[in-house]
Design an enzyme around this catalytic site. Structure first.
Site, PDB file in Angstrom:
ATOM      1  CG  ASP A  12      -1.774  -1.240   1.329  1.00 23.26           C
ATOM      2  OD1 ASP A  12      -2.405  -1.624   0.327  1.00 23.26           O
ATOM      3  OD2 ASP A  12      -1.772  -1.860   2.417  1.00 23.26           O
ATOM      4  CE  LYS A  15       3.206  -2.673  -4.630  1.00 21.30           C
ATOM      5  NZ  LYS A  15       2.654  -2.360  -3.319  1.00 21.30           N
ATOM      6  N   GLY A  39      -4.344  -4.291  -4.230  1.00 20.92           N
ATOM      7  CA  GLY A  39      -5.203  -3.224  -4.744  1.00 20.92           C
ATOM      8  C   GLY A  39      -4.409  -1.980  -5.059  1.00 20.92           C
ATOM      9  CG  HIS A  40      -1.746  -1.552  -7.554  1.00 21.14           C
ATOM     10  ND1 HIS A  40      -1.032  -2.246  -8.517  1.00 21.14           N
ATOM     11  CD2 HIS A  40      -1.212  -1.919  -6.363  1.00 21.14           C
ATOM     12  CE1 HIS A  40      -0.117  -2.998  -7.922  1.00 21.14           C
ATOM     13  NE2 HIS A  40      -0.210  -2.805  -6.621  1.00 21.14           N
ATOM     14  CD  GLN A 198       0.582  -8.826  -1.989  1.00 23.69           C
ATOM     15  OE1 GLN A 198       1.336  -9.550  -2.628  1.00 23.69           O
ATOM     16  NE2 GLN A 198      -0.676  -8.643  -2.353  1.00 23.69           N
TER      17      GLN A 198
END
Length: 531
Positions: A12, A15, A39-40, A198
């Site tokens: 988080d 990225k 999740g991005h 991650q």
């Protein structure tokens, strides 16, 4: 050129935004590990996109993206994500491909994942997406890959709901299936961006085991998860936030104290929007952990760091960062592997002055406030890794590039710049000192010469006075010169006329007159030194 982007903390870190930014110069973007648990969040022209399995480069209309061999694919979640992109005007057909060596998540794995975590004495805090189960099946050599979808003997093992599920997505998956190693070789001279999932501290081997993800989130995973060798990776950069966050259970030495620092925690969480993209869970927050960050730099051989969320500190008078741990009275500066040590670690903090201004108003790194730059420079010195990019917002335009990852050795040049400046200063200082020393020596020589000249002049005057006092009038002296000349024609008579006309006592005093006169004529010596 091959560039790898990893998370340098517990995930988080931002990225997605960085991969999206760097993807502009890439020909291809490859996601090499993880699954739908990642999740991005990406903001383009004010519009927000939440991606989970599709590489961030998909938002550029001409980019081709690959889901790598190190990933675990949830077909249902994947095609829902692709449908979301299509509704938002992003045409993905013909631009998204999957490695034939990637493993497939079956629906039943999700519940199995939750049940297994709940049965643990110390739950990991899994997202319940079936990730761990799929990686476990892979390690047990019982997994299902895309390459196996048309392997009749293997596929016959799946019945009932599993078979129905696979039949639903089989055709679509086969249309997207590629030999990724062959693709990477074919495009070996192109710009390829490798995207991790991650963060480094959640890597199965080098992370805070057992509170880690099940796949490789380290830089080495870029080679393993895409079918190329590590020698082909040109640049590795790690993304980190100006503070620390973590989702799920596990040690986090610099976490804000829930009793004494709850207000600070809420400020950081709400200002930084620290809620999981996949789960919506509130993230744990804490001070920037420089001990853990330095460890991530070392274990991943990072060429550069990318700093995000620096603007969160805009309104704070001062900020703090963890520079060491106090573990049961021991000062520890290296990141430990022992879970008890990590749980007992208390952060030793260093304070920095805030900048009390909006960083979003700055148009370049050079225009950042002095205190913000000082904070960054301290991070660079502590980790021995240059901060190559600084992000002060979620939009692409709120990004300052100090060293371009697409230019080989640009990060190295940036890291060497301060050393060169220091060397230049030292060299300049040495030259200045040498000039001063030379000037002093020259001055001393001149002064000595003046003194010597003064002494000689004084001695000459004294000698002249004495000679005048001893000698007869000038006429007599001239008449006696002839006598001296005649005497010199005979060797035996050389000294006799001289002894008569110039007594030995006078001759001695004349020979030693310089020393005696100079010794007595102190006023004369002072006068000559003034000159």
């Amino acid at each position: 050129m091959k560039v790898v982007v990893i998370g340098a903390q517990w995930g988080d870190e931002g990225k997605g935004k960085i991969v999206d930014y760097l993807a502009e110069k890439a020909d291809f973007v490859v996601r090499y590990s993880g699954g739908p648990n990642a999740g991005h969040t990406i903001v383009v022209d004010g519009k927000q996109y939440a991606l989970h399995q599709v590489p961030s480069g998909i938002l550029y209309p001409e980019k081709i993206v690959y889901l790598g061999a190190g990933m675990v694919i949830d077909p249902e979640a994947l095609f829902n994500e692709l449908e979301m992109l299509k509704k938002n005007g992003i045409k993905w057909e013909g631009r998204v491909f999957i490695s034939d060596r990637a493993h497939i998540i079956l629906p039943k794995y999700r519940q199995m994942d939750k049940d297994r975590d709940a049965s643990r004495p110390r739950p990991i805090g899994t997202t319940g997406r079936g990730i761990g189960i799929t990686y476990g099946e892979k390690a047990n050599r019982d997994g299902l890959r895309l390459a196996d979808l048309d392997w009749k003997e293997k596929i016959s093992e799946y019945t009932g709901e599993d078979k129905a599920y696979l039949d639903k997505y089989k055709k679509k998956l086969l249309e997207m299936r590629v030999d990724l190693t062959a693709e990477m070789w074919k495009h070996r001279k192109d710009n390829i961006l490798f995207e991790g999932a991650q963060g480094a501290m959640l890597d199965i081997d080098s992370g805070t085991y057992p509170y880690v993800s099940s796949g490789p989130s380290c830089a080495a995973g870029a080679a393993v998860g895409t079918g190329i060798g590590p020698h082909d990776l040109d640049t590795i950069v790690g993304v980190f936030k100006a503070y620390e966050t973590r989702v799920g259970n596990g040690p986090m030495p610099s976490e804000f104290d829930s009793e004494t620092e709850s207000e600070l925690c809420e400020y950081v969480r709400n200002t930084g929007h620290e809620f999981g993209v996949t789960t919506g869970r509130a993230r744990r927050c804490g001070y920037l952990d420089l001990v853990a960050l330095r460890y991530a730099c070392r274990v991943n051989s990072l060429d550069g760091l990318i700093l995000t969320h620096l603007d969160i500190y805009d309104d704070m008078d001062e900020i703090e960062a963890c520079v060491a741990y106090d573990i049961n009275g021991r000062i520890v500066t290296d990141f430990p592997a022992n879970v008890d040590d990590m749980n007992n670690a208390k952060p030793i903090l260093k304070k920095f002055d805030g900048w009390k201004t909006s960083l979003k108003k700055c148009k370049s790194y050079a225009r950042l406030p002095e205190n913000a730059q000082a904070y960054i420079e301290f991070i660079e010195d502590f980790t021995a890794t240059p901060v190559t990019i600084v992000s002060v917002g979620s939009d692409r335009g709120e990004t300052f590039v100090r060293a371009n990852p697409w230019k080989k050795d640009s990060a190295k040049a940036l890291s060497e710049a301060p050393a060169k400046k220091k060397t230049a200063k030292k060299t300049a200082g040495k030259k200045t000192a040498a000039k001063k020393t030379t000037a002093k020596k020259t001055g001393a020589k001149k002064a000595t010469a003046k003194k010597t000249a003064g002494r000689k002049a004084s001695a000459k005057k004294v000698a002249e006075k004495k000679t005048t006092a001893k000698k007869s009038p000038a006429k007599k002296t001239v008449s006696k010169k002839a006598t001296v000349k005649k005497a010199m024609t005979k060797k035996t008579a050389v000294k006799k006329p001289a002894a008569k006309k110039l007594p030995a006592k006078t001759a001695v005093s004349q020979k030693s007159g310089i020393r005696k006169t100079s010794a007595k004529k102190a006023p004369g010596r002072k006068a000559s030194s003034k000159k």
